[in-house]
Design an enzyme around this catalytic site. Structure first.
Site, mmCIF file in Angstrom:
data_model
loop_
_atom_site.group_PDB
_atom_site.id
_atom_site.type_symbol
_atom_site.label_atom_id
_atom_site.label_comp_id
_atom_site.label_asym_id
_atom_site.label_seq_id
_atom_site.Cartn_x
_atom_site.Cartn_y
_atom_site.Cartn_z
ATOM 1 N N SER A 142 0.855 -1.196 0.000
ATOM 2 C CA SER A 142 0.000 0.000 0.000
ATOM 3 C C SER A 142 0.888 1.242 0.000
ATOM 4 C CB SER A 142 -0.844 -0.018 1.279
ATOM 5 O OG SER A 142 -1.481 1.213 1.512
ATOM 6 N N TYR A 155 -3.324 -0.676 10.117
ATOM 7 C CA TYR A 155 -3.219 -0.867 8.667
ATOM 8 C C TYR A 155 -1.821 -0.487 8.184
ATOM 9 C CZ TYR A 155 -4.474 -0.697 3.726
ATOM 10 O OH TYR A 155 -4.526 -0.916 2.372
HETATM 11 N N1 LIG Z 1 -8.406 0.267 -2.609
HETATM 12 C C1 LIG Z 1 -7.237 0.820 -2.431
HETATM 13 O O1 LIG Z 1 -7.052 1.993 -2.762
HETATM 14 C C2 LIG Z 1 -6.085 0.055 -1.862
HETATM 15 C C3 LIG Z 1 -4.845 0.700 -1.790
HETATM 16 C C4 LIG Z 1 -3.760 0.000 -1.298
HETATM 17 C C5 LIG Z 1 -3.906 -1.307 -0.915
HETATM 18 N N2 LIG Z 1 -5.107 -1.915 -0.983
HETATM 19 C C6 LIG Z 1 -5.174 -3.322 -0.580
HETATM 20 O O2 LIG Z 1 -5.789 -4.077 -1.608
HETATM 21 C C7 LIG Z 1 -6.388 -5.224 -1.036
HETATM 22 C C8 LIG Z 1 -7.833 -5.306 -1.498
HETATM 23 O O3 LIG Z 1 -8.540 -4.182 -0.971
HETATM 24 P P1 LIG Z 1 -9.798 -3.516 -1.702
HETATM 25 O O4 LIG Z 1 -9.559 -2.057 -1.749
HETATM 26 O O5 LIG Z 1 -10.125 -4.251 -2.942
HETATM 27 O O6 LIG Z 1 -10.918 -3.723 -0.566
HETATM 28 P P2 LIG Z 1 -12.166 -4.696 -0.527
HETATM 29 O O7 LIG Z 1 -12.708 -4.579 0.834
HETATM 30 O O8 LIG Z 1 -13.067 -4.440 -1.677
HETATM 31 O O9 LIG Z 1 -11.506 -6.134 -0.759
HETATM 32 C C9 LIG Z 1 -10.914 -6.869 0.258
HETATM 33 C C10 LIG Z 1 -11.344 -8.311 0.098
HETATM 34 O O10 LIG Z 1 -10.718 -9.086 1.127
HETATM 35 C C11 LIG Z 1 -11.701 -9.932 1.690
HETATM 36 N N3 LIG Z 1 -11.400 -10.268 3.085
HETATM 37 C C12 LIG Z 1 -11.388 -9.424 4.133
HETATM 38 N N4 LIG Z 1 -11.169 -10.110 5.266
HETATM 39 C C13 LIG Z 1 -11.023 -11.414 4.913
HETATM 40 C C14 LIG Z 1 -10.801 -12.603 5.651
HETATM 41 N N5 LIG Z 1 -10.704 -12.614 6.987
HETATM 42 N N6 LIG Z 1 -10.708 -13.780 4.973
HETATM 43 C C15 LIG Z 1 -10.851 -13.796 3.625
HETATM 44 N N7 LIG Z 1 -11.081 -12.699 2.878
HETATM 45 C C16 LIG Z 1 -11.170 -11.519 3.523
HETATM 46 C C17 LIG Z 1 -12.990 -9.101 1.610
HETATM 47 O O11 LIG Z 1 -14.142 -9.899 1.771
HETATM 48 C C18 LIG Z 1 -12.862 -8.457 0.256
HETATM 49 O O12 LIG Z 1 -13.383 -9.247 -0.789
HETATM 50 C C19 LIG Z 1 -6.221 -5.084 0.470
HETATM 51 O O13 LIG Z 1 -5.086 -5.820 0.888
HETATM 52 C C20 LIG Z 1 -5.984 -3.615 0.655
HETATM 53 O O14 LIG Z 1 -5.272 -3.332 1.832
HETATM 54 C C21 LIG Z 1 -6.203 -1.267 -1.443
#
Ligand SMILES: NC(=O)c1ccc[n+]([C@@H]2O[C@H](COP(=O)([O-])OP(=O)(O)OC[C@H]3O[C@@H](n4cnc5c(N)ncnc54)[C@H](O)[C@@H]3O)[C@@H](O)[C@H]2O)c1
Length: 250
Positions: A142, A155
């Protein structure tokens, strides 16, 4: 040039969001995939992917539960015919509390999903990859791997840890033909970032820092995932690659 036919992949958190985008890149390049998520969305996602020609299996699994995630990994391996070439650790959750009010249960849960599960699954996958002398582990870091952020104590700590874990694992596994890399997404439209759009001031602030002039989309992660999963990146390991529209260097 990127051909993942015959490759077998497990992608966590792929029911929606970035994980789904990364999984899409892999099946488009020909890989057989297992998408794993805690949410039932994973079944709908897998049906939609199948309609688009994917070889896809789905698993419900709670990665915060140590026994459940080992079972999830074993099930994925079985569905993939006992072989895994690519692991994408995309599942993640976020905490939003001032540090002084942060419940320690939240600290434990976020670290368990964002960091401990990444280590555990990487280790389970590496045990399969070492004897075959090849493998790709792709973690999701991230911007908070670089910045401390504000009121996202766990986080930011977990994502700093993901960047370091990526480097630590890459050093140990490189000799066995396994590359471990992370991508560091900028601000990508997803459930996790939906609150940004609801706050006009925050949104304007954010947009003013993104040289590309738009938020990212889960599709923006397809190309980098295909590349890091393919032979084209065999001499790249231990990196944390920003996919952020230029946010980090602004
Ligand atoms: N959206 C952003 O801007 C962004 C930026 C940097 C990093 N990220 C990272 O990208 C990844 C995906 O995030 P996103 O933005 O798509 O959010 P999101 O919430 O849409 O997706 C996260 C997914 O992880 C699953 N999840 C959560 N807890 C879980 C568990 N205990 N067991 C199994 N699955 C689980 C959720 O159900 C969901 O489908 C994460 O690691 C997040 O930290 C996102």
């Amino acid at each position: 040039m990127i051909d993942l036919q015959g490759k077998k992949a497990l992608i966590t958190g792929a029911g929606r969001g970035l994980g789904r985008g990364m999984a899409t890149g892999l099946y488009k390049a020909g890989a057989e995939i297992v998408i794993l998520d805690i949410l039932e969305d994973v079944f709908k996602t897998s049906a939609e992917m199948e309609e688009n020609g994917a070889k896809v299996h789905s698993i419900i699994c709670d990665l915060s539960n140590r026994e459940n995630r080992i079972e999830g990994f074993e099930k994925a391996l079985e569905l993939l015919g006992g072989k895994i070439d690519i692991l994408v650790n995309a599942a993640g959750i976020i905490d939003r509390f001032p540090a002084i009010d942060l419940p320690m249960e939240t600290w434990d849960k976020v670290l368990e999903v964002n960091l401990t599960a990444v280590m555990d699954l990487s280790r389970l996958a590496a045990r399969q990859m070492v004897p075959q002398k090849s493998g790709k582990i792709i973690n999701v870091a991230s911007m908070h791997s670089f910045f401390g952020g504000f009121n996202v104590t766990t986080y930011a700590s977990s994502k700093g840890g993901v960047a370091q874990l990526t480097k630590a694992l890459s050093n140990q596994l490189a000799i066995d033909g396994i590359q471990v890399n992370a991508i560091a997404p900028g601000f990508i439209q997803s459930f996790m970032t939906s609150h940004h759009e609801e706050d006009p001031e925050l949104y304007a602030q954010l947009m003013s820092r993104i040289p590309t002039g738009r938020l990212g989309q889960p599709e923006d992660l397809e190309g980098i995932t295909m590349f890091l999963a393919s032979n084209l990146s065999n001499y790249i390991t231990g990196t944390v690659i920003p996919v952020d529209g230029g946010y980090l260097v602004r």
